[in-house]
Design a protein around this motif. Structure first.
Motif, short mmCIF file in Angstrom:
data_model
loop_
_atom_site.label_atom_id
_atom_site.label_comp_id
_atom_site.label_asym_id
_atom_site.label_seq_id
_atom_site.Cartn_x
_atom_site.Cartn_y
_atom_site.Cartn_z
N ASP A 64 40.31 28.24 44.72
CA ASP A 64 40.64 26.87 45.15
C ASP A 64 40.11 26.58 46.56
N GLY A 65 38.94 27.12 46.86
CA GLY A 65 38.33 26.86 48.16
C GLY A 65 38.94 27.65 49.30
N ARG A 66 39.79 28.62 49.00
CA ARG A 66 40.45 29.42 50.04
C ARG A 66 40.10 30.89 49.86
N LEU A 67 40.04 31.60 50.97
CA LEU A 67 39.67 33.01 50.94
C LEU A 67 40.86 33.87 50.54
N VAL A 68 40.65 34.69 49.53
CA VAL A 68 41.61 35.70 49.11
C VAL A 68 40.94 37.05 49.29
N LEU A 69 41.66 38.00 49.88
CA LEU A 69 41.18 39.37 50.01
C LEU A 69 41.95 40.25 49.05
N GLY A 70 41.32 41.32 48.59
CA GLY A 70 42.04 42.19 47.67
C GLY A 70 41.26 43.41 47.29
N HIS A 71 41.84 44.16 46.38
CA HIS A 71 41.18 45.31 45.77
C HIS A 71 41.99 45.70 44.55
N ASP A 72 41.31 46.24 43.53
CA ASP A 72 41.96 46.77 42.34
C ASP A 72 41.78 48.27 42.31
N GLY A 73 42.57 48.94 41.49
CA GLY A 73 42.43 50.38 41.35
C GLY A 73 42.76 50.83 39.94
N ASN A 74 41.98 51.77 39.43
CA ASN A 74 42.22 52.31 38.10
C ASN A 74 42.04 53.82 38.12
N THR A 75 43.04 54.54 37.63
CA THR A 75 42.90 55.98 37.44
C THR A 75 43.06 56.25 35.95
N VAL A 76 43.57 57.42 35.57
CA VAL A 76 43.71 57.73 34.15
C VAL A 76 45.01 57.12 33.66
N GLY A 77 44.94 55.90 33.11
CA GLY A 77 46.10 55.24 32.56
C GLY A 77 46.97 54.51 33.56
N GLN A 78 46.53 54.35 34.80
CA GLN A 78 47.28 53.57 35.78
C GLN A 78 46.36 52.56 36.45
N SER A 79 46.89 51.37 36.75
CA SER A 79 46.11 50.30 37.36
C SER A 79 46.92 49.61 38.43
N ALA A 80 46.24 49.18 39.50
CA ALA A 80 46.88 48.50 40.62
C ALA A 80 46.07 47.28 41.01
N PHE A 81 46.76 46.24 41.49
CA PHE A 81 46.13 44.98 41.87
C PHE A 81 46.77 44.49 43.16
N LEU A 82 45.96 44.30 44.21
CA LEU A 82 46.45 43.82 45.50
C LEU A 82 45.67 42.57 45.90
N ARG A 83 46.41 41.51 46.27
CA ARG A 83 45.77 40.27 46.74
C ARG A 83 46.48 39.77 47.99
N LEU A 84 45.68 39.31 48.97
CA LEU A 84 46.18 38.72 50.21
C LEU A 84 45.62 37.32 50.35
N LEU A 85 46.45 36.37 50.71
CA LEU A 85 46.02 35.01 51.05
C LEU A 85 46.24 34.86 52.56
N PRO A 86 45.24 35.18 53.37
CA PRO A 86 45.46 35.27 54.81
C PRO A 86 45.95 33.98 55.46
N ASP A 87 45.45 32.82 55.03
CA ASP A 87 45.83 31.58 55.72
C ASP A 87 47.27 31.17 55.42
N ALA A 88 47.90 31.84 54.44
CA ALA A 88 49.30 31.58 54.14
C ALA A 88 50.21 32.75 54.51
N GLY A 89 49.61 33.83 55.03
CA GLY A 89 50.43 35.00 55.34
C GLY A 89 51.12 35.57 54.12
#
Length: 475
Positions: A302-327
């Motif tokens: 939506d025109g705004r910067l989101v920072l993040g990273h995903d992670g996958n190992t053997v059968g596990q997954s992680a999702f991290l997202r930051l919206l800096p301008d909203a803290g």
């Protein structure tokens, strides 16, 4: 900040939504963490909720103190430690790796690789070498020595290709400059100053907490993973374990431009900002993100910067997202099932209700037929072959009737290689060379991009990896 809290985050609402959506997508166990930072740490609003079981075989329940493997989200933690060393004047992003690790033997001209190339995945090092070099404190040193036997997948700085091996090299640089093994360095430079009580890197540390077990098949008939985790040699690329609360502590430090909860600085404001600044645009913006910084994936929502990273190992997954301008930050930790589908639906609700930001719809085919209406054309000739250490990818057929054949050549230690898989490719996005396929049972499609460099070399992008074309057809 652009967004102001309209109402407190309701933990019961998000606990219920996590439960409903986890069951819908066959996820045995999960944690969700939500954070709005305030004027100071005392004013932060953090919510952590949990659902399901750590291990379907034992039925042990997930609670908010349980730890999950965060996989490649670890890379941002390693990048943070590296940028802290930049703050100390021990290196710069443009320091040649050969100056820091003179024993590293990479094929020329790959010896021109800099720290920046490693951080933003443009080194050209073959990224999916998962060699297990043992459980000793020399695991990274031994792993890096083996890279002399690998061939680059593209010229240095010429392309983006997601690179696990490059982050192991960064971890070895941390060891060389601090005199500490990577596990201890990340503990002393991040876990302790940020007040993390659960984060760890080794199985024996995870045993002190309730530790999630991965599942290669989700509900209703879950199947636990054949191995618990990935080798210690891959530590800087993916072996951090944490609960949602500790991941939120890490996120808060970045939202505050390097400041911890107690006001201690773990990273300079300049380095924290540089980690999220644009470094490289991705040829395939639909798999990982639009672009990359010095560690962070960058998304434009939506025109705004989101920072993040995903992670996958053997059968596990992680999702991290930051919206800096909203803290604002959100993390999801899971142990199997259709995790990408859960992420897409849950994060759509979270961002819509708590930030007024719309999570983009995943790329789909043009138009969207029933995948079963296009049977795999086994009789079609091979029209192109792409190869790396990890995979051999073959395109069968041409034009609108193409099939992708995936041959796994380098599975994780202890994990049997996947059988040869074939998926009909469908055009998508109105972009030449952009395709998608959808594995059985999944809602979201998997993007595939065929992309050529300005110098003419052609690559197939799958999972963010640039796999070079080696020949056309069966010849």
């Amino acid at each position: 900040m652009a967004d102001q809290p309209r109402a407190p985050i309701d933990p019961e609402h998000w606990r219920a939504r996590l439960a409903v959506l986890s069951e819908r997508h066959g996820v045995p166990g999960a944690q969700l963490g939500l954070l709005r930072i305030g004027a100071d740490a005392a004013a932060d609003e953090a919510v952590e909720v949990a659902h399901g079981v750590l291990n379907a075989a034992t039925g042990h329940a997930v609670d908010t103190g349980s730890v999950f493997q965060i996989g490649s989200v670890t890379k941002v933690w390693t990048a943070t430690v590296v940028m802290g060393l930049v703050d100390e004047g021990l290196l710069t992003p443009d320091t040649p790796v050969a100056e820091l690790l003179p024993e590293l033997r990479l094929p020329d001209p790959a010896r021109r690789v800099t720290v920046r190339h490693l951080l933003n995945h443009t080194s050209g090092i073959d990224g999916d070498v998962f060699t297990d070099t043992g459980r000793g404190d020399d695991a990274l040193e031994r792993y890096v020595a083996l890279l002399a036997d690998t061939e680059p997948v593209h010229p240095v700085g010429a392309a983006f290709s997601y690179c696990n091996a490059g982050y192991v090299v960064l971890g070895r640089i941390v060891e060389r400059l601090t005199g500490l093994v990577w596990d201890r360095a990340v503990r002393e430079r991040l876990f302790a100053p940020l007040g993390m009580t659960r984060a760890c890197t080794l199985p024996e540390e995870a045993l002190l907490h309730g530790a999630a077990v991965g599942h290669v098949e989700g509900l209703p008939e879950p199947e636990t993973a054949p191995v618990w985790g990935i080798p210690r040699s891959m530590g800087p690329a993916g072996t951090v374990l944490a609960n949602a609360g500790d991941v939120l502590r890490f996120a808060a430090a970045h939202l505050r431009r390097g400041l911890g909860a107690e006001g201690d600085r773990v990273l300079s404001e300049a380095s924290a900002r540089a980690m999220g600044d644009h470094e490289v645009t991705l040829p395939d913006p639909h798999t990982l993100g639009d672009s990359w910084g010095l560690g962070w994936i960058r998304f434009g929502w939506d025109g705004r910067l989101v920072l993040g990273h995903d992670g996958n190992t053997v059968g596990q997954s992680a999702f991290l997202r930051l919206l800096p301008d909203a803290g604002f930050a959100v993390v999801l930790l899971t142990n199997g099932g259709r995790t990408r589908d859960l992420y897409q639906e849950l994060y759509g609700e979270v961002f819509r209700e708590l930030t007024d930001v719309r999570v983009p719809t995943p790329l789909g085919p043009d138009p969207a037929p029933d995948p079963g209406s296009r049977p795999v054309a086994d009789e079609a000739p091979v029209s192109a072959v792409y190869e790396s250490t990890a995979q051999r990818l073959e395109i069968l057929g041409e034009g609108e009737r193409r099939t992708l054949r995936v041959i796994d050549r380098a599975p994780l230690p202890g994990v049997d290689p996947d059988p040869v898989e074939e998926w009909p490719l469908l055009p998508a996005g109105g972009t030449e060379g952009q395709f998608v396929f959808r594995p059985e049972g999944r809602r979201t499609w998997v993007p595939v991009r065929i992309h050529a460099l300005e110098t003419g070399e052609e690559y197939l992008y799958l999972g963010g990896r640039a796999v070079p074309r080696v020949r056309a057809g069966n010849g």
